[in-house]
Design a protein around this motif. Sequence first.
Motif, PDB file in Angstrom:
ATOM      1  N   HIS A  12       0.866  -1.167   0.000  1.00 34.10           N
ATOM      2  CA  HIS A  12       0.000   0.000   0.000  1.00 34.10           C
ATOM      3  C   HIS A  12       0.906   1.222   0.000  1.00 34.10           C
ATOM      4  O   HIS A  12       1.742   1.377   0.897  1.00 34.10           O
ATOM      5  CB  HIS A  12      -0.898  -0.027   1.242  1.00 34.10           C
ATOM      6  N   ALA A  13       0.771   2.072  -0.990  1.00 42.22           N
ATOM      7  CA  ALA A  13       1.661   3.228  -1.135  1.00 42.22           C
ATOM      8  C   ALA A  13       0.842   4.472  -1.463  1.00 42.22           C
ATOM      9  O   ALA A  13       0.789   4.907  -2.617  1.00 42.22           O
ATOM     10  CB  ALA A  13       2.704   2.939  -2.215  1.00 42.22           C
ATOM     11  N   SER A  15       1.231   7.661  -0.618  1.00 44.32           N
ATOM     12  CA  SER A  15       1.896   8.968  -0.697  1.00 44.32           C
ATOM     13  C   SER A  15       3.118   8.880  -1.603  1.00 44.32           C
ATOM     14  O   SER A  15       3.570   7.796  -1.973  1.00 44.32           O
ATOM     15  CB  SER A  15       2.337   9.411   0.700  1.00 44.32           C
ATOM     16  N   ASP A  16       3.659  10.036  -1.934  1.00 45.64           N
ATOM     17  CA  ASP A  16       4.880  10.056  -2.747  1.00 45.64           C
ATOM     18  C   ASP A  16       6.008   9.285  -2.064  1.00 45.64           C
ATOM     19  O   ASP A  16       6.724   8.513  -2.710  1.00 45.64           O
ATOM     20  CB  ASP A  16       5.329  11.492  -3.025  1.00 45.64           C
ATOM     21  N   ASN A  17       6.177   9.487  -0.766  1.00 45.69           N
ATOM     22  CA  ASN A  17       7.263   8.803  -0.059  1.00 45.69           C
ATOM     23  C   ASN A  17       7.042   7.294   0.015  1.00 45.69           C
ATOM     24  O   ASN A  17       7.991   6.520  -0.147  1.00 45.69           O
ATOM     25  CB  ASN A  17       7.452   9.384   1.337  1.00 45.69           C
ATOM     26  N   THR A  18       5.813   6.839   0.252  1.00 45.93           N
ATOM     27  CA  THR A  18       5.586   5.389   0.297  1.00 45.93           C
ATOM     28  C   THR A  18       5.683   4.788  -1.107  1.00 45.93           C
ATOM     29  O   THR A  18       6.082   3.632  -1.242  1.00 45.93           O
ATOM     30  CB  THR A  18       4.250   5.034   0.969  1.00 45.93           C
ATOM     31  N   GLN A  19       5.376   5.563  -2.131  1.00 48.43           N
ATOM     32  CA  GLN A  19       5.590   5.085  -3.499  1.00 48.43           C
ATOM     33  C   GLN A  19       7.083   4.943  -3.780  1.00 48.43           C
ATOM     34  O   GLN A  19       7.509   3.969  -4.413  1.00 48.43           O
ATOM     35  CB  GLN A  19       4.929   6.031  -4.507  1.00 48.43           C
ATOM     36  N   ARG A  20       7.868   5.864  -3.280  1.00 39.22           N
ATOM     37  CA  ARG A  20       9.325   5.748  -3.418  1.00 39.22           C
ATOM     38  C   ARG A  20       9.839   4.512  -2.697  1.00 39.22           C
ATOM     39  O   ARG A  20      10.761   3.837  -3.176  1.00 39.22           O
ATOM     40  CB  ARG A  20      10.010   6.997  -2.867  1.00 39.22           C
ATOM     41  N   VAL A  22       8.210   1.609  -2.098  1.00 42.40           N
ATOM     42  CA  VAL A  22       7.909   0.379  -2.840  1.00 42.40           C
ATOM     43  C   VAL A  22       8.764   0.295  -4.107  1.00 42.40           C
ATOM     44  O   VAL A  22       9.222  -0.793  -4.473  1.00 42.40           O
ATOM     45  CB  VAL A  22       6.401   0.223  -3.133  1.00 42.40           C
ATOM     46  N   GLN A  23       9.022   1.417  -4.745  1.00 39.72           N
ATOM     47  CA  GLN A  23       9.891   1.400  -5.924  1.00 39.72           C
ATOM     48  C   GLN A  23      11.310   0.970  -5.547  1.00 39.72           C
ATOM     49  O   GLN A  23      11.981   0.275  -6.314  1.00 39.72           O
ATOM     50  CB  GLN A  23       9.892   2.767  -6.620  1.00 39.72           C
ATOM     51  N   ALA A  43      -0.682  -4.250  -6.721  1.00 42.70           N
ATOM     52  CA  ALA A  43      -1.401  -3.322  -5.851  1.00 42.70           C
ATOM     53  C   ALA A  43      -2.397  -4.120  -5.016  1.00 42.70           C
ATOM     54  O   ALA A  43      -2.941  -5.128  -5.486  1.00 42.70           O
ATOM     55  CB  ALA A  43      -2.122  -2.273  -6.693  1.00 42.70           C
ATOM     56  N   THR A  63       1.434   0.904   5.405  1.00 38.85           N
ATOM     57  CA  THR A  63       1.534   2.039   6.303  1.00 38.85           C
ATOM     58  C   THR A  63       0.920   1.636   7.636  1.00 38.85           C
ATOM     59  O   THR A  63       0.181   0.660   7.717  1.00 38.85           O
ATOM     60  CB  THR A  63       0.765   3.243   5.725  1.00 38.85           C
TER      61      THR A  63
END
Length: 156
Positions: A12-13, A15-20, A22-23, A43, A63
């Motif tokens: 689960h991502a 926000s921008d930071n949680t997307q970073r 997972v990337q 996802a 999160t």
Amino acid sequence: MPDKKKLIIIAHAPSDNTQRMVQAVIKGANHPDITNVEVKFIAPLDAQADDIKTAQAIIIGTTENLGYMAGLIKDVFDRCYYDCLDHTQGLSFSYYIRAGHDGTGTRKALETITTGLRWRLVQEPLICKGDFDEAFITQCEELGLAMAASLDAGII
């Protein structure tokens, strides 16, 4: 050539930071020296029991929401638990938590569910606590790399 081993990442991502984060996990898992592992990000809303049942290892990312895992990650377990119960015992897994506080409730919830599934924790969970720190990105990349390298080497 034998079939590649499958590592899935369900995270689960929001926000921008949680997307970073997972990337970074995906980047680490796809390290060029790892040749026998297929890495697939899914996802939470797209995750199905068959995805989990066909994997040799899994990384869960969540999160911390109100002292618990993200609702979308809980939804994955709600939808897949019984279909996976008799088919994924011993599944190698790890997880990471983006925790605004201490991650204790989230960790306990994940441990309870995965114990019920009889999954095997093979890498120390990553708990990224407090304000966002750029070190979280490196730590996530290392988690992905360690899981994929262990799978590639036949350790897990």
